[in-house]
Scaffold this active site. Sequence first.
Site, PDB file in Angstrom:
ATOM      1  N   TYR A 142     -11.352  -1.539   0.225  1.00 52.59           N
ATOM      2  CA  TYR A 142     -11.381  -1.190   1.658  1.00 52.59           C
ATOM      3  C   TYR A 142     -10.148  -0.385   2.054  1.00 52.59           C
ATOM      4  O   TYR A 142     -10.111   0.218   3.115  1.00 52.59           O
ATOM      5  CB  TYR A 142     -11.494  -2.465   2.500  1.00 52.59           C
ATOM      6  CG  TYR A 142     -10.199  -3.090   3.006  1.00 52.59           C
ATOM      7  CD1 TYR A 142      -9.399  -3.861   2.178  1.00 52.59           C
ATOM      8  CD2 TYR A 142      -9.787  -2.915   4.328  1.00 52.59           C
ATOM      9  CE1 TYR A 142      -8.233  -4.446   2.645  1.00 52.59           C
ATOM     10  CE2 TYR A 142      -8.620  -3.496   4.803  1.00 52.59           C
ATOM     11  CZ  TYR A 142      -7.850  -4.262   3.966  1.00 52.59           C
ATOM     12  OH  TYR A 142      -6.691  -4.842   4.432  1.00 52.59           O
ATOM     13  N   ARG A 143      -9.137  -0.341   1.149  1.00 50.27           N
ATOM     14  CA  ARG A 143      -7.845   0.240   1.495  1.00 50.27           C
ATOM     15  C   ARG A 143      -7.062   0.231   0.199  1.00 50.27           C
ATOM     16  O   ARG A 143      -7.304  -0.616  -0.674  1.00 50.27           O
ATOM     17  CB  ARG A 143      -7.201  -0.710   2.499  1.00 50.27           C
ATOM     18  CG  ARG A 143      -5.892  -0.323   3.101  1.00 50.27           C
ATOM     19  CD  ARG A 143      -5.545  -1.463   4.052  1.00 50.27           C
ATOM     20  NE  ARG A 143      -4.312  -1.283   4.756  1.00 50.27           N
ATOM     21  CZ  ARG A 143      -3.732  -2.222   5.499  1.00 50.27           C
ATOM     22  NH1 ARG A 143      -4.288  -3.409   5.616  1.00 50.27           N
ATOM     23  NH2 ARG A 143      -2.605  -1.990   6.132  1.00 50.27           N
ATOM     24  N   ASP A 164      -0.970 -11.274   8.420  1.00 59.61           N
ATOM     25  CA  ASP A 164      -0.154 -12.374   7.886  1.00 59.61           C
ATOM     26  C   ASP A 164       1.317 -12.224   8.228  1.00 59.61           C
ATOM     27  O   ASP A 164       2.009 -13.197   8.480  1.00 59.61           O
ATOM     28  CB  ASP A 164      -0.317 -12.437   6.365  1.00 59.61           C
ATOM     29  CG  ASP A 164      -1.732 -12.816   5.985  1.00 59.61           C
ATOM     30  OD1 ASP A 164      -2.005 -14.016   5.833  1.00 59.61           O
ATOM     31  OD2 ASP A 164      -2.571 -11.911   5.876  1.00 59.61           O
ATOM     32  N   HIS A 193       5.145  -6.208  -4.326  1.00 59.56           N
ATOM     33  CA  HIS A 193       3.713  -6.498  -4.451  1.00 59.56           C
ATOM     34  C   HIS A 193       2.885  -5.259  -4.176  1.00 59.56           C
ATOM     35  O   HIS A 193       3.305  -4.356  -3.478  1.00 59.56           O
ATOM     36  CB  HIS A 193       3.297  -7.653  -3.546  1.00 59.56           C
ATOM     37  CG  HIS A 193       3.539  -7.425  -2.080  1.00 59.56           C
ATOM     38  ND1 HIS A 193       2.585  -6.918  -1.235  1.00 59.56           N
ATOM     39  CD2 HIS A 193       4.639  -7.640  -1.328  1.00 59.56           C
ATOM     40  CE1 HIS A 193       3.078  -6.843  -0.019  1.00 59.56           C
ATOM     41  NE2 HIS A 193       4.325  -7.266  -0.039  1.00 59.56           N
ATOM     42  N   TYR A 233       0.821  -1.212   0.000  1.00 57.39           N
ATOM     43  CA  TYR A 233       0.000   0.000   0.000  1.00 57.39           C
ATOM     44  C   TYR A 233       0.859   1.269   0.000  1.00 57.39           C
ATOM     45  O   TYR A 233       0.357   2.350   0.266  1.00 57.39           O
ATOM     46  CB  TYR A 233      -0.947  -0.001   1.195  1.00 57.39           C
ATOM     47  CG  TYR A 233      -1.977  -1.123   1.171  1.00 57.39           C
ATOM     48  CD1 TYR A 233      -2.906  -1.195   0.136  1.00 57.39           C
ATOM     49  CD2 TYR A 233      -2.012  -2.097   2.162  1.00 57.39           C
ATOM     50  CE1 TYR A 233      -3.853  -2.219   0.094  1.00 57.39           C
ATOM     51  CE2 TYR A 233      -2.958  -3.121   2.134  1.00 57.39           C
ATOM     52  CZ  TYR A 233      -3.871  -3.175   1.097  1.00 57.39           C
ATOM     53  OH  TYR A 233      -4.806  -4.176   1.059  1.00 57.39           O
TER      54      TYR A 233
HETATM   55  C1  EUG Z   1      -3.256  -9.437   2.861  1.00 53.19           C
HETATM   56  C2  EUG Z   1      -4.424  -9.264   3.563  1.00 53.19           C
HETATM   57  C3  EUG Z   1      -4.992  -8.010   3.609  1.00 53.19           C
HETATM   58  C4  EUG Z   1      -4.399  -6.950   2.954  1.00 53.19           C
HETATM   59  C5  EUG Z   1      -3.211  -7.135   2.257  1.00 53.19           C
HETATM   60  C6  EUG Z   1      -2.645  -8.391   2.233  1.00 53.19           C
HETATM   61  C7  EUG Z   1      -2.721 -10.787   2.828  1.00 53.19           C
HETATM   62  C8  EUG Z   1      -2.201 -11.366   1.749  1.00 53.19           C
HETATM   63  C9  EUG Z   1      -6.982  -8.753   4.632  1.00 53.19           C
HETATM   64  O1  EUG Z   1      -6.156  -7.743   4.259  1.00 53.19           O
HETATM   65  O2  EUG Z   1      -5.003  -5.743   3.002  1.00 53.19           O
HETATM   66  C10 EUG Z   1      -1.986 -12.785   1.687  1.00 53.19           C
END
Ligand code: EUG
Length: 607
Positions: free
Chosen positions: A533-534, A208, A452, A147
């Site tokens: 959402y973001r 994560d 990413h 992000y």
């Molecule tokens: C992930 C999960 C997110 C996010 C960015 C990455 C996980 C990746 C649930 O939110 O905003 C496997």
Amino acid sequence: MPLSQEATSDVPTLPGTHSGIPTFLLEKARKAKEGVFDTRTKPTKERQRLPVVPLGIERDEFMKALKELGEQLGEEHVEINDKPLVDGWYMEHPNTHDMMTILDEEELVASAVVYPSSTEEVQAIVLWANKYRVPIFPISMGRNLGYGGAAPRVRGSVTIDLGRRMSAILDINPEDYTCLLEPGVSFYALYEALQARGYSHMWIDTPDLGGGSVVGNTVDRGVGYTPYGDHWAAHSGLEVVLPTGEVIRTGMGALPGNNTWQTFPYGFGPYSDGIFSQSNFGIVTKMGMTLMPNPGGYESFMYTFPHEADLAPLIDIIRPLRIGNILENVAQLRHVTQAIAALGQPRSDFFPGGDDDGGALSDDVVHAAATKHLAVGDHTWAYYGMSYGPDHIRKHKLALVDAEFRKIPGAKKVDPATLPADDYYFARDRIAAGIPDIHELRWVNWTPNGAHVAFSPVSPIRGTDATALFKLGKDTHDKYGIDFFPAFCVGLREMHLIVEIVFDRADPERRKAAMDCLREMVDKAARLGYGEYRTHLVLMDQVAGTYSWGGGAIMKFNERIKDALDPNGILAPGRCGIWPERYRGRGWEMGSGEDGGGVRGGGWWGG
Ligand code: EUG
């Protein structure tokens, strides 16, 4: 090529640095680092850089202003960004720019980084920024990867790295199951603190990856995987420095001598917290967070489903179970392509004869690779969930889930005893039990210089929505020759579809493909009624623009708040698409356009 220092240094650990890895994950982190540098070809530029100066102030005046700030904070706490941009990696990340840049790396860079040690020093920085009309961009730890990382939205902003010197756990209350945190406390650090104090009756909720700031992730409305997975819903109480320098405490924090700041989130009167999440209305310097009681037992479960078309009926099975709390946590439903990437090997390994045709991996190659390399075998969808509580309670819930999931022909429950110890399953198992990990990182090795960036739309938990979003994502990825990694994260009544595009950040063409793909998905999703959402810094204008009901009524409202709270427009201009008055209509917005969304304009204002 000699290995650079960034490649050979050891992984920093807690508590030596606030942003370090816990010892229990050190070996895993060392391996992750090896994988990252094995696939890196992007050289680090050696040359000194002329520091970027924010628009609207002369270089000399800016340097003088920084010197003045140094006199207040201590010279060593004001760093001019004139060194080569070093990307590092997850655990040794830069605070000067986005290490996963999707634009040219010089586009979104800080002019300087400052390190306050207290709320009072944050106030002093804000007053200084107002005096010189310098844009400031606060980060907690800067690990908002996917992000924008640590990068400011406006080139040449002064980054306030809150976390480095404000990383205290101010309180952990073992009776109320709450804590009070500064911005520099990571999920790793909070977990370690609970263990060190012997508080095994309390769990944290972790995303994560655990290296991010609990405060930063929560105010960005991030997600984790226990029943407390909606971090914003789990917080209670903020301390905020306003753009004009005043400090407020929200909720019960406004009542002197209260003992309910972390237990009752609302206080009296309008609930102000909301405007300090995903915004640029204030700098959060303290946040209360609730902790989950140890449920007295837990058990992960994983089911695989064979066909792509299983998605819709499966999601429709999940919905009532989730809303009814039989499925208790924010689970993930992941596509097999991502499972292959999570093995941590480059995608070139999966082409017969290493033969990359330039397109996305075909279904045939994916399923052949799954059959050959995945311990769970071939499948299309994998559901990772967790049941909580003592045996007899779990048994009841798991039986209900099992009966429902098996309605999908070919559904398989995976026996964990058949999996190797380092299988991804066990990372999900730990994360859903509030134990942070670093496993997720493996798929960045998919391309050389893997970076990413996320596409993250929300929808109800409905098969038709899941199918529509899946198709939208898949078709657009195919068009740009990008492998598609969808994962559905199921909240209580909605799901976040998370699609991380992995791209080679040293390759301008692949950056542009990722960018074009993202822009197209955002627009297509909006046309179908879906919003994110973001989002990443470079997509914020576009995403904010999709929330356009009533002639852009919500943005007009946000702009009124912005102008009232930040009359000089110094705090994180452009964050979440909110531009202060003196920036508006001067070409600062980034949208879908010829240049794929590079920084355009950046209009000078006189006087
Ligand atoms: C992930 C999960 C997110 C996010 C960015 C990455 C996980 C990746 C649930 O939110 O905003 C496997």
